[in-house]
Design an enzyme around this catalytic site. Sequence first.
Site, PDB file in Angstrom:
ATOM      1  N   TYR A  17       6.611   0.873  13.533  1.00 12.76           N
ATOM      2  CA  TYR A  17       7.216   1.473  12.336  1.00 12.76           C
ATOM      3  C   TYR A  17       8.087   2.666  12.737  1.00 12.76           C
ATOM      4  O   TYR A  17       9.252   2.786  12.355  1.00 12.76           O
ATOM      5  CB  TYR A  17       6.101   1.907  11.379  1.00 12.76           C
ATOM      6  CG  TYR A  17       6.579   2.592  10.124  1.00 12.76           C
ATOM      7  CD1 TYR A  17       6.797   1.870   8.959  1.00 12.76           C
ATOM      8  CD2 TYR A  17       6.820   3.960  10.094  1.00 12.76           C
ATOM      9  CE1 TYR A  17       7.237   2.489   7.803  1.00 12.76           C
ATOM     10  CE2 TYR A  17       7.259   4.594   8.948  1.00 12.76           C
ATOM     11  CZ  TYR A  17       7.459   3.848   7.810  1.00 12.76           C
ATOM     12  OH  TYR A  17       7.901   4.475   6.672  1.00 12.76           O
ATOM     13  N   SER A  30      -2.926   3.925   0.674  1.00  8.52           N
ATOM     14  CA  SER A  30      -3.107   5.201   1.367  1.00  8.52           C
ATOM     15  C   SER A  30      -2.364   6.323   0.644  1.00  8.52           C
ATOM     16  O   SER A  30      -2.905   7.418   0.471  1.00  8.52           O
ATOM     17  CB  SER A  30      -2.646   5.092   2.817  1.00  8.52           C
ATOM     18  OG  SER A  30      -1.295   4.759   2.879  1.00  8.52           O
ATOM     19  N   ASP A  76      13.859   4.621   2.859  1.00  5.10           N
ATOM     20  CA  ASP A  76      13.510   5.892   2.187  1.00  5.10           C
ATOM     21  C   ASP A  76      13.493   7.043   3.183  1.00  5.10           C
ATOM     22  O   ASP A  76      13.915   8.153   2.882  1.00  5.10           O
ATOM     23  CB  ASP A  76      12.192   5.787   1.409  1.00  5.10           C
ATOM     24  CG  ASP A  76      10.967   5.470   2.258  1.00  5.10           C
ATOM     25  OD1 ASP A  76      11.120   4.989   3.407  1.00  5.10           O
ATOM     26  OD2 ASP A  76       9.832   5.711   1.774  1.00  5.10           O
ATOM     27  N   SER A 109       0.358   0.351  -0.843  1.00  2.00           N
ATOM     28  CA  SER A 109       0.371   1.802  -0.862  1.00  2.00           C
ATOM     29  C   SER A 109      -0.955   2.436  -1.232  1.00  2.00           C
ATOM     30  O   SER A 109      -1.002   3.498  -1.833  1.00  2.00           O
ATOM     31  CB  SER A 109       1.438   2.257  -1.854  1.00  2.00           C
ATOM     32  OG  SER A 109       2.056   3.369  -1.395  1.00  2.00           O
ATOM     33  N   GLY A 163       0.233  -3.289   2.099  1.00  7.01           N
ATOM     34  CA  GLY A 163       1.592  -2.962   1.666  1.00  7.01           C
ATOM     35  C   GLY A 163       1.645  -2.556   0.205  1.00  7.01           C
ATOM     36  O   GLY A 163       2.709  -2.525  -0.393  1.00  7.01           O
ATOM     37  N   GLU A 191       1.635  13.257   4.493  1.00  9.49           N
ATOM     38  CA  GLU A 191       1.301  11.975   5.112  1.00  9.49           C
ATOM     39  C   GLU A 191       1.449  12.028   6.635  1.00  9.49           C
ATOM     40  O   GLU A 191       0.811  11.266   7.351  1.00  9.49           O
ATOM     41  CB  GLU A 191       2.208  10.892   4.514  1.00  9.49           C
ATOM     42  CG  GLU A 191       1.746   9.490   4.724  1.00  9.49           C
ATOM     43  CD  GLU A 191       1.014   8.893   3.516  1.00  9.49           C
ATOM     44  OE1 GLU A 191       0.284   7.935   3.720  1.00  9.49           O
ATOM     45  OE2 GLU A 191       1.176   9.402   2.382  1.00  9.49           O
ATOM     46  N   GLU A 230      13.948  -1.415   1.607  1.00  9.45           N
ATOM     47  CA  GLU A 230      12.831  -1.356   2.566  1.00  9.45           C
ATOM     48  C   GLU A 230      13.255  -0.646   3.839  1.00  9.45           C
ATOM     49  O   GLU A 230      14.338  -0.910   4.380  1.00  9.45           O
ATOM     50  CB  GLU A 230      12.388  -2.792   2.886  1.00  9.45           C
ATOM     51  CG  GLU A 230      10.920  -2.914   3.121  1.00  9.45           C
ATOM     52  CD  GLU A 230      10.100  -2.546   1.883  1.00  9.45           C
ATOM     53  OE1 GLU A 230       9.673  -1.374   1.785  1.00  9.45           O
ATOM     54  OE2 GLU A 230       9.914  -3.420   1.019  1.00  9.45           O
ATOM     55  N   ASP A 267       6.559   5.979  -1.690  1.00  7.94           N
ATOM     56  CA  ASP A 267       5.255   5.611  -2.240  1.00  7.94           C
ATOM     57  C   ASP A 267       4.743   6.688  -3.185  1.00  7.94           C
ATOM     58  O   ASP A 267       4.240   6.390  -4.268  1.00  7.94           O
ATOM     59  CB  ASP A 267       4.245   5.394  -1.109  1.00  7.94           C
ATOM     60  CG  ASP A 267       4.714   4.326  -0.140  1.00  7.94           C
ATOM     61  OD1 ASP A 267       5.703   3.646  -0.459  1.00  7.94           O
ATOM     62  OD2 ASP A 267       4.100   4.180   0.922  1.00  7.94           O
TER      63      ASP A 267
HETATM   64  P1  NG1 Z   1       3.680   1.140   3.123  1.00  5.72           P
HETATM   65  O1  NG1 Z   1       4.045  -0.239   2.803  1.00  5.72           O
HETATM   66  O2  NG1 Z   1       2.902   1.803   2.045  1.00  5.72           O
HETATM   67  O3  NG1 Z   1       3.047   1.291   4.436  1.00  5.72           O
HETATM   68  C1  NG1 Z   1       5.700   2.479   4.315  1.00  5.72           C
HETATM   69  C2  NG1 Z   1       6.095   3.924   4.044  1.00  5.72           C
HETATM   70  C3  NG1 Z   1       7.210   4.007   3.005  1.00  5.72           C
HETATM   71  C4  NG1 Z   1       8.390   3.121   3.419  1.00  5.72           C
HETATM   72  C5  NG1 Z   1       7.857   1.695   3.682  1.00  5.72           C
HETATM   73  C6  NG1 Z   1       8.943   0.773   4.163  1.00  5.72           C
HETATM   74  C7  NG1 Z   1       4.395   5.667   4.131  1.00  5.72           C
HETATM   75  C8  NG1 Z   1       3.312   6.347   3.409  1.00  5.72           C
HETATM   76  N1  NG1 Z   1       4.963   4.654   3.498  1.00  5.72           N
HETATM   77  O4  NG1 Z   1       5.095   1.954   3.159  1.00  5.72           O
HETATM   78  O5  NG1 Z   1       7.615   5.348   2.865  1.00  5.72           O
HETATM   79  O6  NG1 Z   1       9.056   3.646   4.516  1.00  5.72           O
HETATM   80  O7  NG1 Z   1       6.826   1.702   4.666  1.00  5.72           O
HETATM   81  O8  NG1 Z   1       9.965   0.671   3.226  1.00  5.72           O
HETATM   82  O9  NG1 Z   1       4.719   6.039   5.242  1.00  5.72           O
END
Ligand code: NG1
Length: 387
Positions: free
Chosen positions: A222, A127, A36, A125, A123, A159, A33, A170
């Site tokens: 974030y 999007s 990436d 994904s 969470g 993105e 987590e 994702d």
């Molecule tokens: P989600 O949970 O889909 O918001 C986001 C990032 C991932 C990764 C995770 C944390 C995007 C599209 N997705 O995921 O790449 O960094 O947080 O592990 O930015």
Amino acid sequence: MPTLDPAALLSARYGPGPSAVLSVPGRVNLIGEHIDYHLLPVLPIAIDRRIQIAFRRREDRRIRAASDVFGDREFDWTPRLQASPAGDWENYLKAAAMAVQQKWELRAGIDVAVVSDLPPAAGLSSSSALLTGITLALLRANGVDANFEELMQVLPEGEYFVGTRGGGMDHAAVLACRQDCALLIHFAPVSATPVPIPPDLAFLVAHSLTTAEKSGGARAEYNARRTAGSSGLRQLGFDSFAEALAQHSVGDLKAMAASRLRDPEQRCFRHVITESGRVTRAVEALEHGDGMTLGSILNASHVSLRDDLRISNADLDELVVAATASGALGARLTGAGFGGCAVILCRANELEKVRAGVVERYYARRSGFVPEVHLLAAKPCAGALYL
Ligand code: NG1
């Protein structure tokens, strides 16, 4: 949960005619987590909830999109698209159009209809599934059959148009997962290796009922985690986390961070290097069919996300405790954090017991719980390229 037929929605909005349909699942990250975007390997699964898209090629450069939930949008596919107001789903359509433009010169717009049984901002994904689906629709309507590597060159950057400096997990997961497998994704260079899930293990995805609206308020938080990790890395004199981990043990790197970094750089750096080790050990645990070890790795990840990266909240912490108290082998928050879901590992034959325990210990005290939306059995399924 019943969803509309996307082809029927397309005809209802834009008139009858031939259409193609594609489907993009959501994903749950098992482990790895917030690493990436530092180009370290991660291990998600795709889940059996999806966005379905019916589309049809147009002869001009207009993009028209209908959604059963978010309303209809349309715009001309020009070389420079202006962002719509933050949070508007049109930004995902524009992000896909911009992403495609980075690599291909395409002429034809599309009419498209989108339906989904994937809860947004959870969470899971939704999007990235949407961005990936619209991108595939634009490419296929123009006769382009892009492969995984080509798509991964444009999707994560696409993105950015929506304002998140995320990584590629994702998009890789929703494209390339295989049935009954987790996907070990490397980013430098990009590759995706299926890791079979032992049949006696099962996963639940449990929504905390607190929402992570990443294109809204949680975005700055974030992005701040990413910046702190990168800044810690630079202060220690490394070019990449892969380089740091190739040259030093996790223990040595922790000691360097303790003596030379301040917070938040020290905490964020420590999360990244320890989480990377947990991904490696989780793959080994799956290969050995060792659910107990995998569970303790998930628990350790949650502690690191809570205490070092500081992206949990009181509800997610309580949910994880409720899961382990209900007989789960392990649990952790999954995805971007600041709300959203936890992933829960249990023995397949104990799934219903764990589910009932989580309902009793967590959801019974809260309002707004809808079982088929907030507590899902996450069966590892195939991504859009293998459906
Ligand atoms: P989600 O949970 O889909 O918001 C986001 C990032 C991932 C990764 C995770 C944390 C995007 C599209 N997705 O995921 O790449 O960094 O947080 O592990 O930015």
